[in-house]
Design a protein around this motif. Structure first.
Motif, PDB file in Angstrom:
ATOM      1  N   ASP A   1       0.644  -0.714   0.516  1.00 34.46           N
ATOM      2  CA  ASP A   1      -0.298  -0.020   0.055  1.00 34.46           C
ATOM      3  C   ASP A   1       0.677   1.531  -0.172  1.00 34.46           C
ATOM      4  O   ASP A   1       2.413   0.666  -0.155  1.00 34.46           O
ATOM      5  CB  ASP A   1      -1.412   0.045   1.440  1.00 34.46           C
ATOM      6  N   ILE A   2       0.299   2.528   0.496  1.00 35.34           N
ATOM      7  CA  ILE A   2       1.205   3.843  -0.319  1.00 35.34           C
ATOM      8  C   ILE A   2       2.180   3.744   1.059  1.00 35.34           C
ATOM      9  O   ILE A   2       3.021   4.622   0.876  1.00 35.34           O
ATOM     10  CB  ILE A   2      -0.590   5.301   0.148  1.00 35.34           C
TER      11      ILE A   2
ATOM     12  N   SER B   1      -3.658  -0.007  -8.071  1.00 36.80           N
ATOM     13  CA  SER B   1      -4.944   0.796  -7.936  1.00 36.80           C
ATOM     14  C   SER B   1      -4.807   2.585  -8.522  1.00 36.80           C
ATOM     15  O   SER B   1      -6.054   2.820  -8.695  1.00 36.80           O
ATOM     16  CB  SER B   1      -6.052  -0.038  -7.028  1.00 36.80           C
TER      17      SER B   1
ATOM     18  N   ASN C   1       4.964   2.115   0.570  1.00 41.13           N
ATOM     19  CA  ASN C   1       5.795   2.271  -0.210  1.00 41.13           C
ATOM     20  C   ASN C   1       6.764   3.264  -0.342  1.00 41.13           C
ATOM     21  O   ASN C   1       8.331   3.092  -0.330  1.00 41.13           O
ATOM     22  CB  ASN C   1       5.113   2.285  -1.413  1.00 41.13           C
TER      23      ASN C   1
ATOM     24  N   GLU D   1       1.708   5.980   8.909  1.00 37.52           N
ATOM     25  CA  GLU D   1       1.048   6.379   8.512  1.00 37.52           C
ATOM     26  C   GLU D   1       0.175   8.389   8.800  1.00 37.52           C
ATOM     27  O   GLU D   1      -0.317   8.970   7.649  1.00 37.52           O
ATOM     28  CB  GLU D   1      -1.096   5.307   8.848  1.00 37.52           C
TER      29      GLU D   1
ATOM     30  N   ARG E   1      -4.547   2.809   1.980  1.00 37.00           N
ATOM     31  CA  ARG E   1      -4.110   1.718   2.565  1.00 37.00           C
ATOM     32  C   ARG E   1      -4.633   0.897   1.381  1.00 37.00           C
ATOM     33  O   ARG E   1      -4.990  -0.512   1.125  1.00 37.00           O
ATOM     34  CB  ARG E   1      -5.060   1.743   3.622  1.00 37.00           C
ATOM     35  N   VAL E   2      -4.669   1.874   0.596  1.00 38.50           N
ATOM     36  CA  VAL E   2      -4.876   0.628  -1.622  1.00 38.50           C
ATOM     37  C   VAL E   2      -3.675   0.165  -1.928  1.00 38.50           C
ATOM     38  O   VAL E   2      -2.666   0.974  -1.751  1.00 38.50           O
ATOM     39  CB  VAL E   2      -5.816   1.726  -2.589  1.00 38.50           C
ATOM     40  N   PRO E   3      -3.363  -0.630  -2.105  1.00 37.24           N
ATOM     41  CA  PRO E   3      -2.194  -1.505  -2.927  1.00 37.24           C
ATOM     42  C   PRO E   3      -1.517   0.090  -4.101  1.00 37.24           C
ATOM     43  O   PRO E   3      -2.723   0.519  -4.950  1.00 37.24           O
ATOM     44  CB  PRO E   3      -2.313  -2.628  -3.319  1.00 37.24           C
ATOM     45  N   VAL E   4      -1.025   0.414  -3.992  1.00 37.86           N
ATOM     46  CA  VAL E   4      -0.378   0.924  -5.947  1.00 37.86           C
ATOM     47  C   VAL E   4      -0.384   0.639  -6.709  1.00 37.86           C
ATOM     48  O   VAL E   4      -1.243   1.549  -7.458  1.00 37.86           O
ATOM     49  CB  VAL E   4       0.740   1.826  -5.455  1.00 37.86           C
TER      50      VAL E   4
ATOM     51  N   SER F   1      -7.076   7.237  -0.019  1.00 39.78           N
ATOM     52  CA  SER F   1      -6.754   6.181   0.892  1.00 39.78           C
ATOM     53  C   SER F   1      -5.172   6.129   0.785  1.00 39.78           C
ATOM     54  O   SER F   1      -4.913   5.896  -0.133  1.00 39.78           O
ATOM     55  CB  SER F   1      -8.102   5.062   1.450  1.00 39.78           C
TER      56      SER F   1
ATOM     57  N   GLU G   1     -10.980  -9.086  -4.539  1.00 40.02           N
ATOM     58  CA  GLU G   1     -10.495  -9.322  -3.407  1.00 40.02           C
ATOM     59  C   GLU G   1     -10.541 -10.175  -2.014  1.00 40.02           C
ATOM     60  O   GLU G   1     -11.350  -9.148  -0.835  1.00 40.02           O
ATOM     61  CB  GLU G   1     -10.221  -8.006  -2.309  1.00 40.02           C
TER      62      GLU G   1
END
Ligand SMILES: Nc1ncnc2c1ncn2[C@@H]1O[C@H](COP(=O)(O)OP(=O)(O)OP(=O)(O)O)[C@@H](O)[C@H]1O
Ligand SMILES: [Mg+2]
Lengths: 262, 420
Positions: free
Chosen positions: A96-97, A143, A100, A120, A138-141, A136, B45
């Motif tokens: 997630d962001i 997306s 990273n 965070e 907490r989303v994988p980058v 957000s 997911e």
């Protein structure tokens, strides 16, 4: 002009049969934006990777604040205070962001566990200070949109309080608004006294933010210009290596549509 | 300054103050929770939902076919049976997270089992020392394989294929002419799978685990809200604690009706929990995911990629060695057939069925438990129904195929969702 924070001289780098860089010089001072220009394959990314320690040079000297240094691995460059945003963004799509942003320099609590809260919070603070809004953290980058990913990559480079930031074609994949945002960001970095090395094929971007333009051609220095008192044609001539060439001829008709409104 | 173009997906919700208006779902209400869940299902997911549903389905089918399937005795045996391969699975999950594969884990378990038996029986060393030596054997093997892979750049597939042959050879060599070495009854090795805890201990562990979960989660969420970050509502924490407590207390209640919680199962679950915490909560775990997701990015971020790779292979082999020790304990002997059958395939299948991706960078340690339970339930059910292992192989293959298809589909849907 103040003393350069980073100065390279006589840098050579060879990949097998390809002499990617030969005897290249480059310097950047605090509070200065240096545009690194050149055609495809001129060796710009290679030079960036030399400075970043990803592909160390075969020969040449690197001065950091007037002291000779060796940069043999990415960690060396990071410790000196050189941050790099690569052409291929070098983000981990599965993380997630926040992960990273702090990759390789995570905060931990006293017990040794990852301090997600602190990370965070700092991530939020950092992105706010860059006036970046991301839905957000907490989303994988994977997306994120191209522009958002670029911003994350830039933001990540700023976490270590660098003195020199190198950006390899940061606006190549961006829309008008995002490009303006990145250029704003670069100006803010310069105003806070950082040295910035900017690689771009977009002359409008270069004219908008760069103080100096350093041209590479076929792996060699091909000119060093003060952007203010140099014409577009002169720089293009240095890039292509000829005064008479298709780009220069057409230049009257092709002012690259861009974001010079700022 | 130009505003960034909003990216909005899914349903609109009333934006709370102080939050990004594009944050689509604010899971503070029960409806928000459901909407989030639905969104995750749609975007691929799925998490552990398919396995859990599959496990329930399998249990229901077998219970109808044979009334003793869900009996405490059968479930207790199942718990002991899955522990050894489960440990191998836990190790192989680490390797899968790197996007690699380890084909040697079966042979490593067998070779370590042979080391254990030779040292404790033939050489007469104390059993605890032999156990340590067996684990050490696994560790060294893993370091060798990891180094050849990371430093020389031989594909892990090939390195561990060589290991599959070589360590099996070592196993046969060590066991010698007899081929089977019996360990003594009543020693520490045998105790590993013969020990069951009295009911109070089982209950105590269950209560401690659930309380620890609630305590740490509440503490964490409180820190989050203190830092001004969005925190999970107390209701969601309660719901999660309940979802955790039901299977834990249910399992302890069932196991207590037979002999109690088996030590070997506890060892297995303990490793799963420890590895889960390591993967999610430590810098090391973060680095493993980073290397699995994008090794070049990890390298540029200053991570020692080679070291991570070697350590992961070392951990995988060490866990396989522990699995081998449990196998010896359960059969009171080390033999040529110890871990020489379908254990390798079952271990890898369990990881994938449990939800760890074959493509690297995605997965979790709990896959070992969930996948192990699914395969264990199939084996145990078919055994009760007195079916041949031919049927078991075919059914296992089908389940594995479903799991891999789900994995590939969710990967595709993530790719579709990712734009760059
Ligand atoms: N790892 C490598 N191995 C072999 N050759 C390489 C490697 N990296 C770069 N080169 C070669 O070095 C030369 C310079 O490449 P480089 O990527 O630095 O160009 P560039 O100026 O960044 O071009 P672009 O504008 O297209 O990004 C090219 O001829 C390229 O083929
Ligand atoms: Mg380039």
């Amino acid at each position: 002009m103040s003393t350069p924070v980073l100065e390279l001289s006589g840098i050579s780098k060879r990949f097998g049969a390809v002499q990617a860089l030969s005897e290249v010089d480059l310097r950047v001072s605090p509070g200065e934006v240096v545009a690194l220009l050149g055609d495809n394959g001129a060796g710009k990314s290679t030079l960036v990777k030399v400075i970043a320690g990803v592909n160390p040079a075969d020969s040449g000297e690197i001065l950091w604040e007037d002291r000779p240094v060796t940069i043999a691995k990415p960690g060396d460059a990071q410790r000196l205070g050189i941050a790099t945003i690569y052409q291929d963004l070098a983000l981990c799509d599965n993380l997630d962001i926040v992960a990273n942003l702090f990759l390789g320099s995570e905060h931990t609590t006293a017990s040794g566990a990852l301090d997600e809260v602190e990370m965070e919070r700092r991530a939020r603070e950092l992105l706010d200070s860059l006036s970046v809004r991301i839905p957000s953290l907490r989303v994988p980058v994977a997306s994120l949109s191209g522009g958002q990913r670029q911003i994350i990559a830039i933001a990540r480079s700023l976490l270590g309080d660098p003195k020199v930031v190198m950006l390899d074609e940061p606006t190549a994949a961006l829309g008008v608004a995002q490009t303006a945002q990145v250029l704003d960001l670069i100006e803010r970095l310069r105003d806070s006294g950082l040295g910035v090395i900017l690689i771009s094929h977009n002359m409008a971007d270069v004219r908008a933010v760069a103080d100096r333009a350093m041209v590479l051609r076929l792996g060699r220095n091909a000119g060093d210009f003060q952007v203010e008192d140099t014409s577009y044609e002169e720089i293009v001539a240095a890039i292509t290596g000829a005064a008479d060439n298709p780009v220069a001829r057409r230049s009257g008709r092709v002012p690259v549509a861009g974001t010079e409104d700022a | 300054m130009a505003q960034q173009t909003p990216v909005s997906r899914g349903t609109e919700a009333v934006p709370p103050i102080e939050r990004d208006p594009r944050l689509i779902v604010t899971a503070t209400s029960p409806r928000g929770l459901i909407t989030t869940a639905l969104h995750r299902v749609r975007s691929g997911e799925l998490g552990p939902i398919p396995v859990i549903l599959g496990l329930i389905f399998i249990c229901v089918v077998f219970q109808f076919a044979h009334e003793r399937f869900l009996s405490p005795q059968n479930l207790s045996n199942l718990a002991v049976q899955i522990a050894a391969v489960g440990l191998m699975t836990t190790g192989v999950i680490m390797v899968l997270l790197l996007g690699e594969i380890d084909l040697s884990i079966g042979s490593v378990a067998g070779a370590s089992a042979a080391v254990l038996a030779v040292l404790s029986v033939k050489q007469g060393y104390p059993e605890p020392l032999a156990i340590a030596a067996a684990i050490g054997t696994g560790l060294v093997i893993g370091i060798i394989q990891g180094t050849v892979f990371a430093k020389i750049g031989v594909p892990a597939f090939v390195v561990t294929l060589a290991g599959l042959l070589g360590w099996q050879g070592l196993q046969i060599y060590l066991l010698g002419d007899t081929g089977t070495i019996n360990v003594k009854d009543g020693g520490p090795i045998a105790a590993l799978t013969q020990t069951y805890f009295i009911p109070a201990v089982g209950w105590g562990i269950a209560v401690a685990v659930v309380l620890a979960y609630i305590g740490f989660t509440l503490y964490g969420e409180q820190r989050r809200s203190a830092a001004g970050l969005p925190a999970k509502p107390t209701m969601e924490i309660g719901l999660r604690a309940l979802l955790l407590a039901i299977p834990i207390f249910g399992a302890v209640a069932l196991l207590n009706q037979f002999k109690g919680v088996p030590l070997s199962f506890l060892v297995f679950v303990g490793f799963v929990v420890a590895f889960d915490l390591m993967l999610r909560k430590t810098r090391y775990g973060r680095m493993v995911f980073a290397v699995g997701g994008n090794a070049e990015a990890a390298r540029r971020a200053g991570i020692n990629v080679d070291l991570i790779r070697i350590s992961v292979f070392a951990l995988a082999s060490a866990l396989s060695a522990i699995g081998g020790i449990l196998m010896v304990s359960r059969s009171f002997s080390a033999s040529l057939s110890t871990a020489g059958g379908d254990e390798l395939m079952m271990a890898i299948a369990a990881a994938v069925i449990g939800g760890t991706s074959l493509f690297g960078g995605r997965g979790n340690a709990y896959s070992a438990l969930l996948g192990g339970l699914v395969l264990g339930a199939i084996t145990s059910g078919l055994y009760l129904l007195q079916m041949d292992s031919s049927i078991r192989y075919m059914i296992t293959a089908l389940v594995l195929l479903i799991a891999v298809v789900l994995d590939a589909m969710s990967r595709r849907s993530r790719k579709l969702h990712a734009r760059s």
